[in-house]
Design an enzyme around this catalytic site. Structure first.
Site, PDB file in Angstrom:
ATOM      1  N   TYR A 103      -7.457  -1.275  -6.584  1.00 21.59           N
ATOM      2  CA  TYR A 103      -7.223  -1.855  -5.261  1.00 21.59           C
ATOM      3  C   TYR A 103      -6.448  -3.174  -5.369  1.00 21.59           C
ATOM      4  CZ  TYR A 103     -10.454   1.648  -3.548  1.00 21.59           C
ATOM      5  OH  TYR A 103     -11.046   2.846  -3.228  1.00 21.59           O
ATOM      6  N   SER A 104      -5.655  -3.312  -6.403  1.00 20.80           N
ATOM      7  CA  SER A 104      -4.974  -4.573  -6.672  1.00 20.80           C
ATOM      8  C   SER A 104      -3.893  -4.883  -5.637  1.00 20.80           C
ATOM      9  CB  SER A 104      -4.344  -4.521  -8.066  1.00 20.80           C
ATOM     10  OG  SER A 104      -3.466  -5.606  -8.259  1.00 20.80           O
TER      11      SER A 104
END
Length: 294
Positions: free
Chosen positions: A66-67
């Site tokens: 989920y960067s």
């Protein structure tokens, strides 16, 4: 990079909030979320100097599933016509459908390469990094570290502090890798102080910020400290209490609140105001480092 038309300096917005006003504290919002529609906030400030140093080469970088950093790097690659490769933590993800964040990266042209967590932890070791370069076919790529935090990024974030000179007493922001705080503190004037709200557990960030400042400036710069109490369980952890707080802040002030970083810093500031951490007459600025991704 100027062809992308960033909005700099980013706007500084005063808001009336009784949770601060009752204690004689003035609240400002540094709207870094308005710098660019796709390279948002501190992602612009950290990526821009690295993109210039890349000089057209493939960008190789790292992040979790989920960067926000991966998303921003992928968007930069699309906008500038640069190939991008994202090394993603967790080889178990390779056979699964992409989550919305990674799907956006792929849609922007980023090649995703999934590695096991042990390899990911060792990604900065020269032999491991060399093998990764060979595996993804990017031996001459320009490497941007996880979160985008390196000496070039820290020097780029110094402008954030310089934009706030003479405008505030305390500047607060959420921290992941600490690069934005390291640069911000260096750009502030004497007497101003920076406050970091880590979003990861572990208490390791102080040493990391110190190391980043040493790499960028040769030693510690500015007055800064961390408050480790508001991570809500760690990175990407969001509780119903935090979601309620974020929705309420949006209703009060019409500012979209990103949950993984920004909500935690704003929540921390409310608690600190209630605890009397800010003397009456203090001006506190919250840096809105990003906004919710669609």
């Amino acid at each position: 990079m100027t062809d992308l038309r960033p909005r700099l300096p980013s706007p500084l917005q005063e808001v009336s909030d009784d949770r601060f006003g009752r204690y004689g504290v003035r609240l400002l919002l540094k709207r870094d979320d308005l710098i660019h529609p796709e390279l948002i906030g501190n992602k612009w400030r950290k990526l821009a100097p690295n993109l210039e140093r890349a000089a057209g080469r493939t960008l190789l970088t790292f992040g979790g599933a989920y960067s926000n950093h991966l998303r921003a790097t992928a968007a930069a690659g699309r906008l500038l016509g640069l190939p991008t490769v994202g090394v993603v933590r967790g080889d178990e993800l390779a056979g699964r459908p992409l989550n919305p964040s990674l799907a956006r990266c792929a849609a922007d042209g980023m090649r995703l390469h999934f590695v096991d967590r042990s390899t990911y932890r060792r990604k900065t070791e020269p032999d491991v990094l060399g093998k990764l370069r060979d595996t993804v076919g990017a031996t001459d790529a320009y490497v941007v570290p996880e979160g985008g935090s390196n000496a070039a990024a820290v020097r780029g974030c110094r402008a954030l502090g310089e934009e706030l000179r003479g405008r505030t007493d305390v500047v607060a922001l959420a921290c992941g890798t600490g690069g934005t705080l390291a640069g911000l503190a260096a750009g502030l004037a004497p007497g101003q102080r920076a406050l970091g709200i880590p979003v990861l557990r572990g208490g390791f960030l102080d040493d990391g910020i110190q190391a980043l400042q040493e790499d960028a400036f040769g030693g510690r710069r500015g007055e800064w400290r961390l408050d480790e109490r508001f991570h809500f369980g760690g990175y990407a952890r969001v509780t119903p209490e935090l979601e309620t707080f974020a929705a309420d802040f949006e209703r009060r002030h019409g500012v979209p609140v990103e949950h993984l970083y920004v909500a935690k810093s704003l929540y921390g500031l409310v608690v600190l105001a209630e605890e009397g951490a800010f003397a009456r007459g203090t001006t506190v600025t919250a840096v809105i480092t990003g906004r919710p991704f669609p």
